[in-house]
Scaffold this motif. Structure first.
Motif, PDB file in Angstrom:
ATOM      1  N   UNK A  88     -19.783  18.424   3.284  1.00 37.52           N
ATOM      2  CA  UNK A  88     -21.208  18.123   3.371  1.00 37.52           C
ATOM      3  C   UNK A  88     -21.517  16.640   3.446  1.00 37.52           C
ATOM      4  N   UNK A  89     -22.622  16.339   4.111  1.00 35.21           N
ATOM      5  CA  UNK A  89     -23.259  15.024   4.068  1.00 35.21           C
ATOM      6  C   UNK A  89     -24.260  15.120   2.932  1.00 35.21           C
ATOM      7  N   UNK A  90     -24.003  14.412   1.845  1.00 38.66           N
ATOM      8  CA  UNK A  90     -24.852  14.485   0.660  1.00 38.66           C
ATOM      9  C   UNK A  90     -25.613  13.174   0.487  1.00 38.66           C
ATOM     10  N   UNK A  91     -26.681  13.242  -0.297  1.00 40.87           N
ATOM     11  CA  UNK A  91     -27.526  12.086  -0.561  1.00 40.87           C
ATOM     12  C   UNK A  91     -27.479  11.726  -2.037  1.00 40.87           C
ATOM     13  N   UNK A  92     -27.449  10.444  -2.312  1.00 39.60           N
ATOM     14  CA  UNK A  92     -27.537   9.976  -3.692  1.00 39.60           C
ATOM     15  C   UNK A  92     -28.952  10.268  -4.202  1.00 39.60           C
TER      16      UNK A  92
ATOM     17  N   UNK B 224     -25.964   3.744   2.618  1.00 38.52           N
ATOM     18  CA  UNK B 224     -25.709   3.578   1.181  1.00 38.52           C
ATOM     19  C   UNK B 224     -26.168   4.799   0.400  1.00 38.52           C
ATOM     20  N   UNK B 225     -27.161   5.518   0.899  1.00 44.47           N
ATOM     21  CA  UNK B 225     -27.685   6.700   0.223  1.00 44.47           C
ATOM     22  C   UNK B 225     -26.911   7.961   0.605  1.00 44.47           C
ATOM     23  N   UNK B 226     -25.898   7.799   1.416  1.00 40.72           N
ATOM     24  CA  UNK B 226     -25.157   8.936   1.961  1.00 40.72           C
ATOM     25  C   UNK B 226     -23.711   8.910   1.497  1.00 40.72           C
ATOM     26  N   UNK B 227     -23.197  10.096   1.223  1.00 34.89           N
ATOM     27  CA  UNK B 227     -21.818  10.222   0.760  1.00 34.89           C
ATOM     28  C   UNK B 227     -21.258  11.555   1.243  1.00 34.89           C
TER      29      UNK B 227
ATOM     30  N   UNK C  67     -23.523  12.588 -11.806  1.00 34.23           N
ATOM     31  CA  UNK C  67     -23.329  12.203 -10.412  1.00 34.23           C
ATOM     32  C   UNK C  67     -23.846  10.782 -10.169  1.00 34.23           C
ATOM     33  N   UNK C  68     -25.073  10.512 -10.611  1.00 35.21           N
ATOM     34  CA  UNK C  68     -25.653   9.183 -10.395  1.00 35.21           C
ATOM     35  C   UNK C  68     -24.862   8.096 -11.115  1.00 35.21           C
ATOM     36  N   UNK C  69     -24.384   8.393 -12.305  1.00 34.73           N
ATOM     37  CA  UNK C  69     -23.580   7.411 -13.032  1.00 34.73           C
ATOM     38  C   UNK C  69     -22.290   7.110 -12.276  1.00 34.73           C
ATOM     39  N   UNK C  70     -21.659   8.151 -11.729  1.00 37.77           N
ATOM     40  CA  UNK C  70     -20.439   7.977 -10.941  1.00 37.77           C
ATOM     41  C   UNK C  70     -20.711   7.138  -9.697  1.00 37.77           C
ATOM     42  N   UNK C  71     -21.799   7.442  -8.985  1.00 35.21           N
ATOM     43  CA  UNK C  71     -22.139   6.664  -7.784  1.00 35.21           C
ATOM     44  C   UNK C  71     -22.381   5.206  -8.162  1.00 35.21           C
TER      45      UNK C  71
ATOM     46  N   UNK D  67     -21.264   3.517 -10.827  1.00 30.52           N
ATOM     47  CA  UNK D  67     -20.069   2.845 -11.343  1.00 30.52           C
ATOM     48  C   UNK D  67     -18.919   2.778 -10.343  1.00 30.52           C
ATOM     49  N   UNK D  68     -18.705   3.869  -9.601  1.00 31.47           N
ATOM     50  CA  UNK D  68     -17.499   3.989  -8.777  1.00 31.47           C
ATOM     51  C   UNK D  68     -17.716   3.795  -7.276  1.00 31.47           C
ATOM     52  N   UNK D  69     -18.926   4.032  -6.801  1.00 30.44           N
ATOM     53  CA  UNK D  69     -19.142   4.009  -5.355  1.00 30.44           C
ATOM     54  C   UNK D  69     -19.903   2.748  -4.913  1.00 30.44           C
ATOM     55  N   UNK D  70     -21.096   2.552  -5.444  1.00 26.24           N
ATOM     56  CA  UNK D  70     -21.935   1.450  -4.980  1.00 26.24           C
ATOM     57  C   UNK D  70     -21.851   0.193  -5.832  1.00 26.24           C
ATOM     58  N   UNK D  71     -21.651   0.364  -7.112  1.00 26.84           N
ATOM     59  CA  UNK D  71     -21.768  -0.767  -8.027  1.00 26.84           C
ATOM     60  C   UNK D  71     -23.213  -0.882  -8.482  1.00 26.84           C
ATOM     61  N   UNK D  72     -23.447  -1.496  -9.640  1.00 28.99           N
ATOM     62  CA  UNK D  72     -24.795  -1.546 -10.219  1.00 28.99           C
ATOM     63  C   UNK D  72     -25.844  -2.223  -9.335  1.00 28.99           C
ATOM     64  N   UNK D  73     -25.524  -3.335  -8.709  1.00 23.84           N
ATOM     65  CA  UNK D  73     -26.527  -4.057  -7.914  1.00 23.84           C
ATOM     66  C   UNK D  73     -26.974  -3.261  -6.699  1.00 23.84           C
ATOM     67  N   UNK D  74     -26.029  -2.724  -5.952  1.00 21.42           N
ATOM     68  CA  UNK D  74     -26.384  -1.942  -4.761  1.00 21.42           C
ATOM     69  C   UNK D  74     -27.089  -0.650  -5.146  1.00 21.42           C
ATOM     70  N   UNK D  75     -26.644  -0.009  -6.230  1.00 24.48           N
ATOM     71  CA  UNK D  75     -27.285   1.227  -6.692  1.00 24.48           C
ATOM     72  C   UNK D  75     -28.736   0.945  -7.079  1.00 24.48           C
ATOM     73  N   UNK D  76     -28.953  -0.100  -7.867  1.00 26.44           N
ATOM     74  CA  UNK D  76     -30.313  -0.416  -8.310  1.00 26.44           C
ATOM     75  C   UNK D  76     -31.223  -0.778  -7.134  1.00 26.44           C
TER      76      UNK D  76
END
Length: 144
Positions: free
Chosen positions: A48-52, A65-68, A86-90, A92-101
């Motif tokens: 699947x193409x999923x969204x954060x 960036x919103x796609x995984x 899921x959001x915590x994993x994205x 911490x592990x995928x985007x990093x805090x700055x990009x996620x925020x």
């Protein structure tokens, strides 16, 4: 995608952009679930193409960036059932805090924002150029 007759400008549909974005994201992620690493083949319906953040807002719907890429199990039984984890994993592990925020802020402030689908199409086509994908005869081909 639909053919455009000479002299007519036809905006791509949501379906057109969804299909292209899904292909870009799955190719970018190496046709593997980003959570478990299982590899899939193009066209596999279990991949699947999923969204954060929800795809309900066009401002972030086609954001790479919103796609995984996730397997169906991790998309439906983890990301949707345990969204905080899921959001915590994205974050911490995928985007990093700055990009996620920054993505979260774009999502929260994106309600009612009109998106030019033609610009989104150009952005996705540019992303395709950077991947091992080609578009020919109205079909997308993954190069091996």
């Amino acid at each position: 995608m639909r053919r455009i007759r000479a002299g007519h400008r036809l905006e791509p549909t949501v379906h057109d952009l969804d299909a292209l974005c899904a292909l870009v994201v799955k190719t970018r992620d190496g046709w593997r679930c980003r959570r478990c690493g299982v590899r899939y083949k193009p066209g596999d319906r279990g991949f699947h193409w999923a969204h954060v953040f929800s795809k309900s807002r066009h401002r972030t719907r086609w954001s790479l960036e919103n796609s995984i890429a996730l397997c169906a199990g991790h998309h439906l039984n983890w990301a949707h059932i345990h969204p905080k984890e899921f959001h915590q994993w994205v974050r911490d592990e995928v985007l990093g805090p700055e990009r996620y925020d920054a993505l979260a802020l774009r999502f929260r402030t994106g309600a009612g924002v009109k998106v030019d689908k033609g610009v989104v199409l150009l952005m996705l086509k540019e992303a395709v150029r950077g991947l091992r994908v080609e578009v020919a005869d109205r079909r997308v081909h993954v190069l091996t």
